[in-house]
Structure formats: structure tokens, C-alpha cells
Design a protein around this motif. Structure first.
Motif, PDB file in Angstrom:
ATOM      1  N   PHE A 154       0.837  -1.198   0.000  1.00 27.24           N
ATOM      2  CA  PHE A 154       0.000   0.000   0.000  1.00 27.24           C
ATOM      3  C   PHE A 154       0.873   1.250   0.000  1.00 27.24           C
ATOM      4  O   PHE A 154       1.860   1.339   0.734  1.00 27.24           O
TER       5      PHE A 154
ATOM      6  N   HIS B 298      -3.867   6.839  -0.480  1.00 24.05           N
ATOM      7  CA  HIS B 298      -5.235   6.974  -0.973  1.00 24.05           C
ATOM      8  C   HIS B 298      -5.293   8.123  -1.975  1.00 24.05           C
ATOM      9  O   HIS B 298      -4.529   9.086  -1.877  1.00 24.05           O
TER      10      HIS B 298
ATOM     11  N   HIS C  43     -11.039  -1.449  -6.052  1.00 23.42           N
ATOM     12  CA  HIS C  43      -9.983  -0.770  -5.301  1.00 23.42           C
ATOM     13  C   HIS C  43     -10.532   0.275  -4.325  1.00 23.42           C
ATOM     14  O   HIS C  43      -9.758   0.948  -3.638  1.00 23.42           O
TER      15      HIS C  43
ATOM     16  N   ASP D 262     -11.866   1.912  -1.023  1.00 25.09           N
ATOM     17  CA  ASP D 262     -11.666   1.619   0.399  1.00 25.09           C
ATOM     18  C   ASP D 262     -12.983   1.927   1.120  1.00 25.09           C
ATOM     19  O   ASP D 262     -13.310   3.078   1.402  1.00 25.09           O
ATOM     20  N   TRP D 263     -13.737   0.869   1.431  1.00 25.17           N
ATOM     21  CA  TRP D 263     -15.063   1.050   2.012  1.00 25.17           C
ATOM     22  C   TRP D 263     -14.998   1.528   3.460  1.00 25.17           C
ATOM     23  O   TRP D 263     -15.935   2.165   3.947  1.00 25.17           O
ATOM     24  N   LYS D 264     -13.930   1.237   4.140  1.00 19.40           N
ATOM     25  CA  LYS D 264     -13.784   1.730   5.509  1.00 19.40           C
ATOM     26  C   LYS D 264     -13.675   3.258   5.515  1.00 19.40           C
ATOM     27  O   LYS D 264     -14.264   3.935   6.365  1.00 19.40           O
ATOM     28  N   VAL D 265     -12.907   3.803   4.594  1.00 24.81           N
ATOM     29  CA  VAL D 265     -12.781   5.258   4.476  1.00 24.81           C
ATOM     30  C   VAL D 265     -14.118   5.863   4.069  1.00 24.81           C
ATOM     31  O   VAL D 265     -14.527   6.924   4.566  1.00 24.81           O
TER      32      VAL D 265
ATOM     33  N   TYR E 212     -12.716   6.812  -2.017  1.00 26.96           N
ATOM     34  CA  TYR E 212     -11.266   6.891  -2.195  1.00 26.96           C
ATOM     35  C   TYR E 212     -10.743   5.545  -2.696  1.00 26.96           C
ATOM     36  O   TYR E 212     -11.246   4.480  -2.328  1.00 26.96           O
TER      37      TYR E 212
ATOM     38  N   ARG F 224      -7.576   2.899  -3.010  1.00 25.26           N
ATOM     39  CA  ARG F 224      -6.294   2.506  -2.417  1.00 25.26           C
ATOM     40  C   ARG F 224      -5.289   2.252  -3.536  1.00 25.26           C
ATOM     41  O   ARG F 224      -5.531   1.432  -4.421  1.00 25.26           O
TER      42      ARG F 224
END
Length: 253
Positions: free
Chosen positions: A3, A6, A17, A19-22, A30, A32
Motif C-alpha cells: 500500500f 489513498h 480498489h 476503500d469502504w472503511k474510508v 477513495y 487505495r
């Protein structure tokens, strides 16, 4: 891949790609981004114990090994491969993880230049203590005369192989160690302690060469069993010979 950072999503980016947490925290999309790792992660393992100080004529085994390691470091980093360094005698002295930057090459070369000869060693025990530090598999290049208990050495090398490391051993020899050219009463001094013996070489040469051949054959068979490349190098050989052998071994992979 590793990594890197972002960046904000733009139409056309692959959804996988995201980022579901963000997204859950910011309500924004966003991506990754990653960067590929180098083709190879190599760790050079240099024996700096007392026996490596031997030099019958000119350059010592240790000096030769340092220069050979420097050549290989430069060669591999020119190929964008990551290179690290380990030095040891009776214990690990330095551990520099593999990197690829030009600044890292300078660090490796300076460390090799400043590395001093130590005392006695137990290579098998030292290698066993090194196994947990090498978390990710790669290429291990060992520079040593391998003067140690062979079964213990092979056991520790088997631990490296169990962790899926590829191993190349440059076994460094002085020509006098192979030919035993002494022909008069000689004082033989230990380079790892204060012991010495005054002997007539004519009385021990035959038995010495026999024991030497047994030692080399035991190492050769053990390395073959564990699929380890054992490359004998004598300090009166040009460095280009050692580099050519290394490249030949790599080309067959």
C-alpha cells in the motif's frame, strides 16, 4: 504489492480498489493505490569470525568476501532488487533489512567497509537465531568459510529452506587451505583464540587433506539434499568469476 496512498475516486477507476472503511467514515469514495515490490529481496549474510582473517598471500578471506558482497549489492540494486545485510561472528552483529534506494546502497557499502573481524563463532546457532528476523521469503547469499559443525549448520539451513528462502553459499577459501603447501616446521596459530601448534607439516599433510575432502563432501551432499547452491570461491580468483557463477545460477531459476 505494498500500500502506498489513498486518492479520490474518479469515474473509470476499478470499484474493487475502493476503500469502504474510508467511505464509511467520510462518505466519500477513495481508491487505495499500491506499488509493486521489487523482483527480488536478497539478504547478504557475512561471516566476520576470526577464521575469515586468514590470508596466506595478500587479501584475506574476509576482505575478499566484503568486496564480493559489495559487487553483488551494486549489481542487484541496479536491477531494482532489494538488498539487506547481516554480519556475525559468535552472534549477530548487524542486521540491515532489504531496501532499494541509492542511499541504502551507500549504507551497505559503508557498513561492509567498516566491518571488523571478530572472534570465534557457532554458525549453526547464529543462523538459527536469524530465522525469526527474516519474515518474508527471499534470496539469502552467505559468504563464509563454513568452518563449523556441519550437522548443526545443515539443520539451521534447513530452517531457512522451510521458510521458503532460496540460498546461495559462497564458500570462501584461501589457496593454502586447499593445497597445504607448507614444507618445513611451522607454527600454526588459531585466529579465534590463543591456541597454537608447532608441527612438521610432512607428518600431518596426508591426514589434513583427507579430513578436508571429507568435510567438503559432507557439505556438498548436505547442500544438495536441501537444494542449496554451494559455490566454492578461492581468494586468488577474480571477482568476475564469482559474479559469473552467481548469474549462471540465477539464469537457471
Amino acid at each position: 504489492v505494498e500500500f502506498r496512498q489513498h486518492r479520490q475516486y474518479v469515474p473509470g477507476d476499478e470499484i474493487r480498489h475502493l476503500d469502504w472503511k474510508v467511505f464509511g467514515k467520510s462518505d466519500r469514495f477513495y481508491i487505495r493505490e499500491y506499488e509493486e515490490e521489487t523482483n527480488l529481496r536478497a539478504t547478504l549474510i557475512l561471516d566476520s569470525s576470526g577464521s575469515m582473517a586468514y590470508a596466506s598471500d595478500g587479501i584475506s578471506k574476509h576482505h575478499y568476501a566484503c568486496r564480493l558482497a559489495a559487487c553483488l549489492s551494486y549489481l542487484m540494486m541496479q536491477q531494482a532488487d532489494g538488498v539487506g545485510l547481516v554480519t556475525f561472528d559468535k552472534k549477530l552483529r548487524q542486521y540491515i533489512p532489504p531496501r532499494t534506494t541509492p542511499k541504502h546502497l551507500s549504507l551497505l557499502l559503508n557498513t561492509l567497509e567498516k566491518t571488523k573481524i571478530g572472534g570465534e563463532t557457532d554458525i549453526g546457532r547464529v543462523f538459527s537465531s536469524l530465522v525469526p528476523k527474516l519474515h518474508r521469503r527471499g534470496l539469502l547469499i552467505i559468504f563464509s568459510d563454513l568452518f563449523c559443525d556441519v550437522p548443526a549448520l545443515l539443520k539451521s539451513l534447513a530452517h531457512f529452506r522451510h521458510s521458503h528462502h532460496e540460498i546461495v553459499i559462497f564458500q570462501i577459501w584461501d589457496r593454502a587451505e586447499l593445497d597445504f603447501p607448507f614444507d618445513r616446521w611451522t607454527r600454526f596459530e588459531s585466529l579465534e583464540d590463543e591456541a597454537f601448534h608447532l608441527i612438521d607439516p610432512a607428518h600431518v599433510k596426508k591426514n589434513y587433506l583427507k579430513k578436508l575432502e571429507e568435510f567438503r563432501e559432507q557439505l556438498k551432499k548436505g547442500c544438495h539434499r536441501h537444494k542449496i547452491d554451494l559455490v566454492p570461491i578461492v581468494t586468488d580468483q577474480p571477482y568476475a568469476d564469482a559474479l559469473a557463477r552467481y548469474l549462471s545460477l540465477r539464469s537457471r531459476r
